[in-house]
Structure formats: structure tokens, C-alpha cells
Scaffold this motif. Sequence first.
Motif, PDB file in Angstrom:
ATOM      1  N   THR A 207       0.849  -1.199   0.000  1.00 27.11           N
ATOM      2  CA  THR A 207       0.000   0.000   0.000  1.00 27.11           C
ATOM      3  C   THR A 207       0.878   1.241   0.000  1.00 27.11           C
ATOM      4  N   ARG A 208       0.783   2.017  -1.065  1.00 29.14           N
ATOM      5  CA  ARG A 208       1.562   3.259  -1.176  1.00 29.14           C
ATOM      6  C   ARG A 208       0.608   4.433  -1.089  1.00 29.14           C
ATOM      7  N   VAL A 209       0.985   5.449  -0.344  1.00 33.23           N
ATOM      8  CA  VAL A 209       0.192   6.682  -0.334  1.00 33.23           C
ATOM      9  C   VAL A 209       1.132   7.865  -0.575  1.00 33.23           C
ATOM     10  N   ASP A 210       0.580   8.913  -1.148  1.00 35.96           N
ATOM     11  CA  ASP A 210       1.375  10.109  -1.415  1.00 35.96           C
ATOM     12  C   ASP A 210       1.670  10.835  -0.111  1.00 35.96           C
ATOM     13  N   ASP A 211       2.874  11.418  -0.048  1.00 32.15           N
ATOM     14  CA  ASP A 211       3.180  12.300   1.075  1.00 32.15           C
ATOM     15  C   ASP A 211       2.219  13.488   1.028  1.00 32.15           C
ATOM     16  N   ALA A 212       1.723  13.878   2.172  1.00 32.41           N
ATOM     17  CA  ALA A 212       0.761  14.981   2.198  1.00 32.41           C
ATOM     18  C   ALA A 212       0.941  15.783   3.480  1.00 32.41           C
ATOM     19  N   GLU A 213       0.565  17.052   3.378  1.00 36.75           N
ATOM     20  CA  GLU A 213       0.617  17.944   4.544  1.00 36.75           C
ATOM     21  C   GLU A 213      -0.811  18.341   4.897  1.00 36.75           C
ATOM     22  N   PHE A 214      -1.122  18.287   6.191  1.00 40.86           N
ATOM     23  CA  PHE A 214      -2.455  18.692   6.636  1.00 40.86           C
ATOM     24  C   PHE A 214      -2.598  20.208   6.506  1.00 40.86           C
ATOM     25  N   GLU A 215      -3.815  20.649   6.179  1.00 43.09           N
ATOM     26  CA  GLU A 215      -4.059  22.071   5.990  1.00 43.09           C
ATOM     27  C   GLU A 215      -5.286  22.513   6.770  1.00 43.09           C
ATOM     28  N   GLU A 216      -5.283  23.807   7.087  1.00 41.77           N
ATOM     29  CA  GLU A 216      -6.421  24.393   7.796  1.00 41.77           C
ATOM     30  C   GLU A 216      -7.707  24.193   6.995  1.00 41.77           C
ATOM     31  N   ASN A 217      -8.804  24.024   7.706  1.00 41.03           N
ATOM     32  CA  ASN A 217     -10.149  23.852   7.128  1.00 41.03           C
ATOM     33  C   ASN A 217     -10.369  22.489   6.474  1.00 41.03           C
ATOM     34  N   GLU A 218      -9.486  21.537   6.741  1.00 42.88           N
ATOM     35  CA  GLU A 218      -9.713  20.159   6.291  1.00 42.88           C
ATOM     36  C   GLU A 218     -10.391  19.362   7.405  1.00 42.88           C
ATOM     37  N   VAL A 219     -10.986  18.229   7.012  1.00 46.88           N
ATOM     38  CA  VAL A 219     -11.653  17.324   7.954  1.00 46.88           C
ATOM     39  C   VAL A 219     -11.093  15.922   7.740  1.00 46.88           C
TER      40      VAL A 219
END
Length: 391
Positions: A207-219
Motif C-alpha cells: 500500500t503506497r500513499v502520497d506524502d501529504a501535509e495537513f491544511e487548515e479547514n480540512e476534515v
Amino acid sequence: MSDDEREERELDLTSPDVVTKYKTAAEIVNKALQVVLSECNPKAKIVDLCEKGDAFIREQTGNVYKNVKKKIERGVAFPTCISVNNTVCHFSPLSNDETLLEAGDIFKIDMGCHIDGFIAVVAHTHVLQEGPIKGRAADVIAAANTAAEVALRLVRPGRKNKEVTDAIQKVAAAYDCKIVEGVLCHQLKQFVIDGNKVVLSVPSGETRVDDAEFEENEVYGVDIVTSTGDGKPKLLDERQTTIYKRAVDKNYHLKMKSSRFIFSEISQKFPIMPFTARALEEKRARLGLVECVNHDLLQPYPVLHEKPGDFVAHIKFTVLLMPNGSDRITSHPLQELQPTKTVDNDPEIKAWLALGTKTKKKGGGKKKKGKKGDKTENSGEAEPMDAASQE
């Protein structure tokens, strides 16, 4: 600004109406969890409990937003599941199933609700006994709870998904438990329960997932599953699978009449959200679902199992990344835990747990009361959230 542009702009937490819908869905699913839990007694039939959870959500969502100009969709976002002992997830049996709860069972309740496509999910683990939970059952629940508390503090704007993956591994190991493979924490968007931004539970080649950064106003739906076993669950019987989701990007001309009938019913009743086969014309469903799944028109949610004798715990919550900090809107207090392990001697885990969940305002505003749990959470006995604070 055109209506379309306004619609596009208002789909995240910058809109007070969207926040209200998330919180309304959360309030309903928290109550539904409480209703189901109150009926979980020895010899209770699991299918009856699942039906009760779904019926409560349908009834409660039907009572809100009734008088709005534009009709809005609302109801079950994920069917109620009750997975017992070494069963990991997605057990929501058909109506003729006779499986019962028994005294001493450790079971996981998992459910979701939505208002206008804004989804609140929750999962909770309970042991069917009086008094404090001890031994390995306490360890596995404490591992899930402490990992969830750490994740709450790391799913913050500016932090990366890989940080959460690494941290929850460390927490589980401190309790001599494993994070279960294949579980993903998904970003939630309107009518999307499995958004593209994800946190992988366990790094793996498969299982591969993209690197991601959390951002304001996300759920996010933060989903933690721990096990005293090896954390590599297996599908034992495909016939146990009863939960599916329409794959909206796939098309295929079904050959069998029963398949076409069922797919038409699904497209009308459950075009987007996951559903249970119990809600379909059951006699035709079993045959028709197979062809739909074989041609990728439906995504199955398989019932997975660890080895007999393994304990599995599941804690899931919904968190809004608001400008003033993280707002966990779904949860349920745990039973008293007396784990055999502790994280008190691990400075890194203690440092994560000491992080605040609110953004400090310039000028030194007052601290919110909700911080009181930060110190006690280190023991693994912390309750996820004062239930009263969600009302």
C-alpha cells in the motif's frame, strides 16, 4: 459571484453552515453510538444492534433540515458494524444471522452519519463486563486510545501524514501491540468518505500513499485499529461481506438480470455512500452483488480477522482542522483500563501527548478547559473526551 462559485467556495469549514452540518451529524452519530452501546448485553443479537444504530441515524437525520428550500440528502454515511474479539472490522450481518454477543466479548462499534454529505464517523471499543478492564484486553484498548490521542495532536496544519504513521507505530509498540495493516485515515469531503489525502496505518510495500501535509479547514476521519496479534488480518469468508460502496467512476453492462435489478436499486438508494446488503431486496442481492463486485462496479468492505485468541481494538473519530485548532467532534468515553504496560517512561510519546489541540492566539488568551486530559492521557487510561462537551 454566481451561485456555482458561491457553492464551490462554501464546501469547506470556512462556511459556518458547513461546520454546523458536520457538528449536527456528529451529535447524531455520538448519540447513536450511545443507544447501541446501551443495548449491548450478553445474548443480544448483533444484527438487531446494527439495525438499531442505522434506524436511529435515519430517524434523527430525518428530523433536521426539514424546512430548507433546497432538499438535502442526509442519513447513514457508514452502516453500523459490530465486530467481536479477533474480528477486525465491517461485521454487519444479514437479517437471518444468529450471531450473539457473549459476556467477556471485546467488541468494536463502527458507524457514520451525514448531513448534506458532510460526514461524521466514529468507532468505539467496549468489553462486555463489569469493573475495570485488565490484562491484554486493557493493553490493546489503551494502545488504540493513546495512539488516537497522539494522532489528534499530530493531525495539524503544517504537519505531514508520515509523522502520524510513525508515531502510532511507536505508541502501539509501547503496549506490546501492533497497528493493524491496511487501515487508512481519510480526509472527509462533502459526499466523499474516502478522500485522496490519507494517513497510512502501517508502512508496507503493498500500500503506497502520497506524502501529504495537513491544511487548515480540512476534515479527517482518524482511524486507529490495534491488535495483540501480528496486525495482518485475513479475509476468511467472502460471504461475510455485506457492506459495499458504488464505484462512481466505473461502468459495465451487466449480463445477469438479477445484477441489473440490484445495481439499479443501489444507484437509486445509495449512489454515493457505503450501504449494507440488508437494505436491498435480499433474495436477489447475493447473486447480483457478485457480478457487480467482479466488474468493479462496487467496492466491497471485507470482514477481516486476526487469529483466534487475539484481541483487537478500534477507535475512530472525526476532527475538524479549524483556524483556532483541532476540534474532535465524535468520541465516546472508555471503560476504566488497567493496562500491563505504560508510556510514562517514553519521553517522545509523553511530549506528543503534552501538545495542545488548540492554536494559541497572540496576546496569550486563556487556555480552554479541554486541556485537562493532557496529563492523564499518558497512562493509557484517559477517556477520549468528556461526552458532555460535545452537546
